[in-house]
Scaffold this motif. Sequence first.
Motif, PDB file in Angstrom:
ATOM      1  N   ARG A 141     -31.337 -30.505 -60.013  1.00 14.91           N
ATOM      2  CA  ARG A 141     -30.937 -29.117 -59.725  1.00 14.91           C
ATOM      3  C   ARG A 141     -30.325 -28.995 -58.337  1.00 14.91           C
ATOM      4  NH1 ARG A 141     -36.005 -26.277 -62.508  1.00 14.91           N
ATOM      5  NH2 ARG A 141     -35.100 -26.015 -64.558  1.00 14.91           N
ATOM      6  N   LYS A 142     -30.877 -29.710 -57.373  1.00 10.56           N
ATOM      7  CA  LYS A 142     -30.310 -29.662 -56.023  1.00 10.56           C
ATOM      8  C   LYS A 142     -28.887 -30.215 -56.024  1.00 10.56           C
ATOM      9  CE  LYS A 142     -34.523 -29.716 -53.325  1.00 10.56           C
ATOM     10  NZ  LYS A 142     -35.354 -30.446 -52.369  1.00 10.56           N
ATOM     11  N   HIS A 143     -28.673 -31.289 -56.774  1.00  4.45           N
ATOM     12  CA  HIS A 143     -27.330 -31.871 -56.860  1.00  4.45           C
ATOM     13  C   HIS A 143     -26.365 -30.886 -57.540  1.00  4.45           C
ATOM     14  CE1 HIS A 143     -24.180 -34.834 -57.085  1.00  4.45           C
ATOM     15  NE2 HIS A 143     -24.046 -34.579 -58.372  1.00  4.45           N
ATOM     16  N   GLU A 144     -26.825 -30.245 -58.603  1.00  7.43           N
ATOM     17  CA  GLU A 144     -25.990 -29.260 -59.289  1.00  7.43           C
ATOM     18  C   GLU A 144     -25.668 -28.090 -58.363  1.00  7.43           C
ATOM     19  OE1 GLU A 144     -25.848 -26.528 -63.336  1.00  7.43           O
ATOM     20  OE2 GLU A 144     -27.605 -27.766 -62.958  1.00  7.43           O
ATOM     21  N   LEU A 145     -26.665 -27.641 -57.605  1.00  7.72           N
ATOM     22  CA  LEU A 145     -26.458 -26.557 -56.646  1.00  7.72           C
ATOM     23  C   LEU A 145     -25.435 -26.962 -55.590  1.00  7.72           C
ATOM     24  CD1 LEU A 145     -27.357 -23.712 -55.782  1.00  7.72           C
ATOM     25  CD2 LEU A 145     -29.157 -24.794 -54.442  1.00  7.72           C
ATOM     26  N   TYR A 146     -25.542 -28.189 -55.115  1.00  5.77           N
ATOM     27  CA  TYR A 146     -24.594 -28.713 -54.136  1.00  5.77           C
ATOM     28  C   TYR A 146     -23.176 -28.736 -54.704  1.00  5.77           C
ATOM     29  CZ  TYR A 146     -22.091 -32.168 -51.358  1.00  5.77           C
ATOM     30  OH  TYR A 146     -21.146 -32.812 -50.609  1.00  5.77           O
ATOM     31  N   GLU A 147     -23.029 -29.252 -55.923  1.00  2.00           N
ATOM     32  CA  GLU A 147     -21.709 -29.332 -56.555  1.00  2.00           C
ATOM     33  C   GLU A 147     -21.110 -27.938 -56.782  1.00  2.00           C
ATOM     34  OE1 GLU A 147     -19.767 -31.974 -57.107  1.00  2.00           O
ATOM     35  OE2 GLU A 147     -21.291 -33.182 -56.127  1.00  2.00           O
ATOM     36  N   LEU A 148     -21.925 -27.006 -57.228  1.00  5.80           N
ATOM     37  CA  LEU A 148     -21.440 -25.635 -57.438  1.00  5.80           C
ATOM     38  C   LEU A 148     -21.031 -24.998 -56.111  1.00  5.80           C
ATOM     39  CD1 LEU A 148     -24.018 -24.364 -60.069  1.00  5.80           C
ATOM     40  CD2 LEU A 148     -21.558 -24.693 -60.434  1.00  5.80           C
ATOM     41  N   SER A 149     -21.820 -25.243 -55.081  1.00  2.00           N
ATOM     42  CA  SER A 149     -21.514 -24.673 -53.764  1.00  2.00           C
ATOM     43  C   SER A 149     -20.197 -25.200 -53.220  1.00  2.00           C
ATOM     44  CB  SER A 149     -22.645 -24.973 -52.781  1.00  2.00           C
ATOM     45  OG  SER A 149     -23.829 -24.363 -53.210  1.00  2.00           O
ATOM     46  N   ARG A 150     -19.897 -26.453 -53.501  1.00  2.00           N
ATOM     47  CA  ARG A 150     -18.614 -27.024 -53.068  1.00  2.00           C
ATOM     48  C   ARG A 150     -17.438 -26.414 -53.815  1.00  2.00           C
ATOM     49  NH1 ARG A 150     -18.056 -33.136 -52.043  1.00  2.00           N
ATOM     50  NH2 ARG A 150     -16.360 -32.571 -53.392  1.00  2.00           N
ATOM     51  N   LYS A 151     -17.694 -25.949 -55.025  1.00  2.00           N
ATOM     52  CA  LYS A 151     -16.635 -25.391 -55.875  1.00  2.00           C
ATOM     53  C   LYS A 151     -16.163 -24.018 -55.382  1.00  2.00           C
ATOM     54  CE  LYS A 151     -15.899 -24.690 -60.812  1.00  2.00           C
ATOM     55  NZ  LYS A 151     -16.544 -24.705 -62.121  1.00  2.00           N
TER      56      LYS A 151
END
Length: 75
Positions: free
Chosen positions: A35-45
């Motif tokens: 989830r942290k990785h997904e949150l990171y990827e979404l935040s970069r988007k």
Amino acid sequence: TLQRLTDINSQLWDTEERIRALGFQLSLSKDSIVRKHELYELSRKVPILNDERARIKQNIDKSYKSDVFELKSYV
């Protein structure tokens, strides 16, 4: 071009909604690296979509010879 702006806005809103939902899930659960990785990827988007939105909006403003336009500034 207006349709592209609508599409980008929808992507941006969906991404921000997913970020809020993931943030809430993370606040309720133990550490989840996925989830942290997904949150990171979404935040970069988000900034990428915002930049694309600004380019489209600028093109629309130019094509309509608008006196009012959006100016992005990063500090």
